[in-house]
Motif scaffolding. Structure first.
Motif, mmCIF file in Angstrom:
data_model
loop_
_atom_site.group_PDB
_atom_site.id
_atom_site.type_symbol
_atom_site.label_atom_id
_atom_site.label_comp_id
_atom_site.label_asym_id
_atom_site.label_seq_id
_atom_site.Cartn_x
_atom_site.Cartn_y
_atom_site.Cartn_z
ATOM 1 N N GLN A 1 30.531 -3.170 72.272
ATOM 2 C CA GLN A 1 30.361 -4.270 71.319
ATOM 3 C C GLN A 1 29.585 -5.429 71.932
ATOM 4 O OE1 GLN A 1 34.228 -5.399 69.862
ATOM 5 N NE2 GLN A 1 34.555 -3.438 68.841
ATOM 6 N N ARG A 2 29.796 -5.657 73.217
ATOM 7 C CA ARG A 2 29.186 -6.807 73.888
ATOM 8 C C ARG A 2 27.839 -6.472 74.530
ATOM 9 N NH1 ARG A 2 33.697 -10.633 75.359
ATOM 10 N NH2 ARG A 2 35.496 -9.809 74.269
ATOM 11 N N GLY A 3 27.469 -5.205 74.549
ATOM 12 C CA GLY A 3 26.188 -4.807 75.129
ATOM 13 C C GLY A 3 26.248 -4.451 76.595
ATOM 14 N N GLY A 4 27.458 -4.388 77.179
ATOM 15 C CA GLY A 4 27.666 -3.918 78.558
ATOM 16 C C GLY A 4 26.982 -4.759 79.591
ATOM 17 N N PRO A 5 27.019 -4.313 80.811
ATOM 18 C CA PRO A 5 27.527 -3.053 81.345
ATOM 19 C C PRO A 5 29.055 -3.046 81.469
ATOM 20 C CG PRO A 5 26.800 -4.400 83.151
ATOM 21 C CD PRO A 5 26.467 -5.153 81.867
ATOM 22 N N LEU A 6 29.577 -1.864 81.793
ATOM 23 C CA LEU A 6 31.003 -1.692 82.033
ATOM 24 C C LEU A 6 31.199 -1.350 83.500
ATOM 25 C CD1 LEU A 6 33.973 -1.318 81.263
ATOM 26 C CD2 LEU A 6 33.413 1.004 80.504
ATOM 27 N N ILE A 7 31.991 -2.155 84.188
ATOM 28 C CA ILE A 7 32.307 -1.917 85.596
ATOM 29 C C ILE A 7 33.753 -1.465 85.688
ATOM 30 C CG2 ILE A 7 32.509 -2.954 87.880
ATOM 31 C CD1 ILE A 7 30.269 -4.900 86.102
ATOM 32 N N VAL A 8 33.951 -0.244 86.165
ATOM 33 C CA VAL A 8 35.278 0.346 86.316
ATOM 34 C C VAL A 8 35.661 0.192 87.779
ATOM 35 C CG1 VAL A 8 36.680 2.413 86.025
ATOM 36 C CG2 VAL A 8 34.727 2.006 84.498
ATOM 37 N N LEU A 9 36.704 -0.593 88.036
ATOM 38 C CA LEU A 9 37.066 -0.959 89.401
ATOM 39 C C LEU A 9 38.491 -0.544 89.733
ATOM 40 C CD1 LEU A 9 36.459 -2.519 92.042
ATOM 41 C CD2 LEU A 9 37.232 -4.585 90.859
ATOM 42 N N ASN A 10 38.619 0.269 90.780
ATOM 43 C CA ASN A 10 39.931 0.642 91.312
ATOM 44 C C ASN A 10 40.064 -0.020 92.679
ATOM 45 O OD1 ASN A 10 41.503 3.148 93.044
ATOM 46 N ND2 ASN A 10 42.459 2.400 91.186
ATOM 47 N N VAL A 11 41.100 -0.828 92.852
ATOM 48 C CA VAL A 11 41.303 -1.540 94.103
ATOM 49 C C VAL A 11 42.405 -0.844 94.891
ATOM 50 C CG1 VAL A 11 41.816 -3.749 95.194
ATOM 51 C CG2 VAL A 11 40.633 -3.708 92.989
ATOM 52 N N ARG A 12 42.059 -0.454 96.107
ATOM 53 C CA ARG A 12 42.999 0.220 97.000
ATOM 54 C C ARG A 12 43.535 -0.781 98.020
ATOM 55 N NH1 ARG A 12 42.226 5.638 96.383
ATOM 56 N NH2 ARG A 12 42.925 6.358 98.406
ATOM 57 N N ARG A 13 44.803 -0.637 98.313
ATOM 58 C CA ARG A 13 45.396 -1.482 99.354
ATOM 59 C C ARG A 13 45.123 -0.836 100.711
ATOM 60 N NH1 ARG A 13 48.524 -5.454 97.360
ATOM 61 N NH2 ARG A 13 49.377 -5.178 95.279
ATOM 62 N N GLU A 14 44.537 -1.612 101.598
ATOM 63 C CA GLU A 14 44.205 -1.126 102.932
ATOM 64 C C GLU A 14 45.472 -0.694 103.671
ATOM 65 O OE1 GLU A 14 42.171 -3.134 106.742
ATOM 66 O OE2 GLU A 14 41.030 -3.235 104.869
ATOM 67 N N GLY A 15 45.421 0.474 104.288
ATOM 68 C CA GLY A 15 46.547 0.963 105.073
ATOM 69 C C GLY A 15 47.618 1.670 104.263
ATOM 70 N N VAL A 16 47.492 1.686 102.945
ATOM 71 C CA VAL A 16 48.469 2.363 102.100
ATOM 72 C C VAL A 16 47.869 3.699 101.676
ATOM 73 C CG1 VAL A 16 49.788 2.274 99.952
ATOM 74 C CG2 VAL A 16 49.397 0.178 101.260
ATOM 75 N N GLN A 17 48.481 4.784 102.106
ATOM 76 C CA GLN A 17 47.934 6.110 101.822
ATOM 77 C C GLN A 17 48.289 6.613 100.434
ATOM 78 O OE1 GLN A 17 45.745 7.636 103.795
ATOM 79 N NE2 GLN A 17 45.857 5.781 105.017
ATOM 80 N N LYS A 18 49.559 6.571 100.085
ATOM 81 C CA LYS A 18 49.991 7.126 98.805
ATOM 82 C C LYS A 18 50.463 6.003 97.896
ATOM 83 C CE LYS A 18 51.028 11.605 100.545
ATOM 84 N NZ LYS A 18 51.422 12.890 100.075
ATOM 85 N N ASP A 19 49.639 5.708 96.926
ATOM 86 C CA ASP A 19 49.954 4.690 95.936
ATOM 87 C C ASP A 19 49.463 5.228 94.602
ATOM 88 O OD1 ASP A 19 49.920 2.469 94.196
ATOM 89 O OD2 ASP A 19 49.611 1.076 95.852
ATOM 90 N N PRO A 20 50.325 5.308 93.596
ATOM 91 C CA PRO A 20 49.899 5.868 92.316
ATOM 92 C C PRO A 20 48.795 5.066 91.631
ATOM 93 C CG PRO A 20 52.104 4.928 92.147
ATOM 94 C CD PRO A 20 51.720 4.888 93.593
ATOM 95 N N ARG A 21 48.520 3.879 92.118
ATOM 96 C CA ARG A 21 47.441 3.063 91.542
ATOM 97 C C ARG A 21 46.082 3.398 92.142
ATOM 98 N NH1 ARG A 21 50.771 -2.238 92.729
ATOM 99 N NH2 ARG A 21 50.937 -0.971 94.596
ATOM 100 N N HIS A 22 46.058 4.178 93.227
ATOM 101 C CA HIS A 22 44.809 4.564 93.865
ATOM 102 C C HIS A 22 44.265 5.818 93.181
ATOM 103 C CE1 HIS A 22 46.169 2.595 97.916
ATOM 104 N NE2 HIS A 22 46.014 1.715 96.935
ATOM 105 N N ALA A 23 43.056 5.747 92.677
ATOM 106 C CA ALA A 23 42.445 6.890 91.993
ATOM 107 C C ALA A 23 41.915 7.889 93.008
ATOM 108 C CB ALA A 23 41.314 6.415 91.091
#
Length: 127
Positions: free
Chosen positions: A26-48
């Protein structure tokens, strides 16, 4: 104008991705898809992982605006990373998915979401 989505690979994260797609178109983009990982954390369900990124790419195929996928790692506040990307990209909208799994979450937003709602220069859409 740019739309940033704070992507987490959960049911609500994919709903936020769909909402961000619509807003970016609707706004004409672009779309930035951002996944932020916590440094030093191996298993986090929020990490893609790669499979979850592929699902996200599939969901956004055919989008009429440019889509950029990013992964940032930080030992700082995740909200600060999202705010920095918004500023750098001059984004007018930040889209967030909010987990509703816990009883308390129905009444209060997490600290990261609260900070983003208060500090973002643009609009914030909470899905």
């Amino acid at each position: 104008m740019a739309v940033v989505v704070g992507f987490i690979p959960t049911e609500v994260g994919f709903k936020a991705l769909a909402a961000a797609r619509e807003e970016a178109q609707q706004r004409g983009g672009p779309l930035i898809v951002l996944n932020v990982r916590r440094e030093g954390v191996q298993k986090d369900p929020r990490h893609a992982d790669e499979q979850q990124w592929e699902i996200a790419r599939d969901q956004l195929r055919g989008t009429s605006v440019r889509v950029e996928f990013r992964e940032e790692t930080t030992d700082e506040d995740i909200a600060d990373v999202l705010l920095d990307v918004m500023e750098t990209e001059r984004a007018e909208l930040l889209v967030l998915g909010v987990r509703r799994q816990q009883d308390l979450a129905r009444h209060l937003l997490g600290l990261t979401v609260q900070k983003l709602l208060l500090a973002a220069d643009g609009e914030v859409l909470v899905v």
